[in-house]
Design a protein around this motif. Structure first.
Motif, PDB file in Angstrom:
ATOM      1  N   THR A  18       0.848  -1.182   0.000  1.00 12.94           N
ATOM      2  CA  THR A  18       0.000   0.000   0.000  1.00 12.94           C
ATOM      3  C   THR A  18       0.888   1.237   0.000  1.00 12.94           C
ATOM      4  O   THR A  18       1.966   1.233   0.593  1.00 12.94           O
ATOM      5  N   CYS A  52      -7.980   3.907   5.295  1.00  8.72           N
ATOM      6  CA  CYS A  52      -8.642   2.884   4.477  1.00  8.72           C
ATOM      7  C   CYS A  52     -10.010   2.535   5.047  1.00  8.72           C
ATOM      8  O   CYS A  52     -10.983   2.330   4.299  1.00  8.72           O
ATOM      9  N   SER A  57      -7.298   7.692   1.429  1.00  9.69           N
ATOM     10  CA  SER A  57      -6.067   7.128   0.885  1.00  9.69           C
ATOM     11  C   SER A  57      -4.883   7.530   1.747  1.00  9.69           C
ATOM     12  O   SER A  57      -5.005   8.349   2.673  1.00  9.69           O
ATOM     13  N   ARG A 366     -12.423  -2.887   9.085  1.00 14.01           N
ATOM     14  CA  ARG A 366     -12.741  -2.747   7.654  1.00 14.01           C
ATOM     15  C   ARG A 366     -13.263  -4.068   7.099  1.00 14.01           C
ATOM     16  O   ARG A 366     -14.258  -4.102   6.377  1.00 14.01           O
TER      17      ARG A 366
END
Length: 451
Positions: A18, A52, A57, A366
């Motif tokens: 990432t 996230c 971002s 998430r």
């Protein structure tokens, strides 16, 4: 700026490379290992994981490396009062016949083991005289067997060949459980993390002590989580609580008591997240193995930390940051060049682990939005492995400028011990400021309740 640890951190938590956050450095902590980068990138990991979760971002995340280094020492400065000394006199390094050993005696039961094994010595000088004639290999064995906390010095080369070192080298930085589908629609599936207090309403049951776990749950509290820390009657973190209890409620339970166990079960049944720092086998010994926890609350996320990992001959060994530094080669790498073991400029293993834990919570939340529950664990020894195998640097050539008034929050915090100034958070996630709703205070000052 090339990140040193980011790829490994990112792969461990997200399972993919990432993009890193924006990190600004102004100076480095002293010593041969890139401690400042470890701290800043770990903080950034937590920030990116939160971003996230919020649908943002990495570009929305900023880390102040200088403030991160300060937070690695302490997050605040007392005003007109002095915190208790956190280190017991016997929590130090000693030279024996066959090498060096480090003791950790801050906890009363660990201190009792030390004084008993060392002929009832209570001063550092007497302990040094006693240990000088002893084998540190045997002394370490005796401490561990008696329930104490100690570590003999192991060089970096020897640690790489050590049975536990080999296990650590082959272990992932974060060990994720297999995702399991929620048995029914859960609160976490419907959660909305887009507000300025993204974790508002999230219940976090905190069974952590000393530093790494409390750093993690302090971070969660900073984003609005309702953190309830549980401690027994005889535990204290002297000299650290003004730093680590901010934003939390702190209650007392004895998990060996049937009535308190019933209260704990009720708390866990309502919790969304459990964070614990029990060494492998310890929580199970109290009757709360993974299957039991899952039966109590199949929808909760469990993130845990151990000293030496969950596999290998040392998996059940007690450990703290200072001891793990001593046994995993870091104290050797930081030696003075004349045989005297060294140490990191801050307890970086604890702090880095704390932010990794926080990142794991964000990532698990998430995943929970898709109806799947995952849990994870990491260890101080695995953080140490990541740090030790990097190229050595020289932070002494680029010192960090001292703190100034603008580094602190504008408001004064009224703690249980007196007023203090809290440093500004080192992490910024756009539209989600890190703030705390409860000042720091003593343990056991709140009821064991979510109300």
């Amino acid at each position: 700026m090339t990140e040193i640890f980011w790829n490994e951190l990112s792969l461990a938590v997200f399972g993919a490379n990432t993009a890193p956050p924006v990190i600004q450095y102004t100076g480095r902590l002293p010593g041969p290992l890139p401690v400042t980068e470890l701290l800043a990138e770990s903080v950034g990991l937590a920030g990116v994981a939160l971003a996230c979760l919020r649908g943002q971002s990495s570009e929305d995340v900023f880390v102040d490396g200088r403030l991160t280094a300060f937070w690695g020492l302490t997050s605040c400065e007392p005003i007109d009062w002095t915190p208790q000394e956190p280190w017991d006199p016997l929590s130090s390094i000693f030279k024996g016949r066959d090498g060096w050993i480090r003791l950790h005696t801050n906890a009363p039961h660990h201190k009792a083991v030390a004084t008993s094994l060392l002929g009832n010595t209570v001063t550092q000088e007497d302990a040094a005289a006693e240990i000088a004639n002893r084998s540190v290999v045997q002394l370490e064995t005796d401490f561990i067997a008696a329930g104490g906390a100690a570590a003999r010095l192991i060089t970096w080369n020897d640690w790489q060949a050590h049975p536990q070192g080999r296990v650590i080298s082959q272990s992932p930085l974060v060990e994720w459980s297999q995702a399991k589908p929620a048995r029914a629609p859960t609160k976490l599936q419907e959660a909305d993390y887009s507000s300025e207090r993204p974790l508002s309403g999230l219940k976090v049951l905190d069974l952590t002590r000393v530093l790494a776990g409390p750093v993690a749950t302090r971070t969660l509290a900073g984003y609005g989580a309702q953190v309830l820390r549980i401690d027994p009657a005889d535990w204290d973190d002297p000299g650290l609580l003004h730093d680590t209890t901010i934003g939390k409620h702190c209650a007392e339970l004895d998990l060996t008591s049937s009535s308190d166990r019933a209260l704990f079960v009720d708390l866990l049944r309502q919790a969304d997240v459990l964070v614990h720092g029990y060494r492998p086998g310890a929580l199970e010994g109290l009757g709360f193995d993974a299957a039991s926890l899952d039966q109590i609350n199949p929808a909760h996320i469990c993130i845990s930390l151990s000293a030496y990992g969950r596999q290998g001959p040392w998996s059940e060994r007690r450990g703290f940051d200072s001891l793990v530094q001593f046994s995993t080669g870091i104290a050797d790498l930081c030696s003075d060049g004349h045989g005297l073991p060294g140490k990191l400029p801050v307890q970086a293993l604890d702090h880095a682990a704390g932010y990794v834990i926080a990142a794991c919570v964000f990532e698990a939340l998430r995943v929970a939005k898709s109806g799947r529950i995952i849990s994870a664990q990491t260890s101080l020894a695995r953080i140490a492995w990541m740090l030790s195998r990097t190229d050595q640097t020289d932070g002494d050539d680029d010192p960090i400028p001292p703190k100034v008034k603008g580094d602190f929050a504008s408001s004064i915090e009224t703690s249980d011990w007196g007023n203090l100034k809290r440093l500004r958070p080192p992490l910024t996630v756009r539209d989600a400021p890190m703030i705390w709703d409860t000042p720091s205070g003593e343990l056991r000052r709140h009821p064991a309740s979510w109300d």
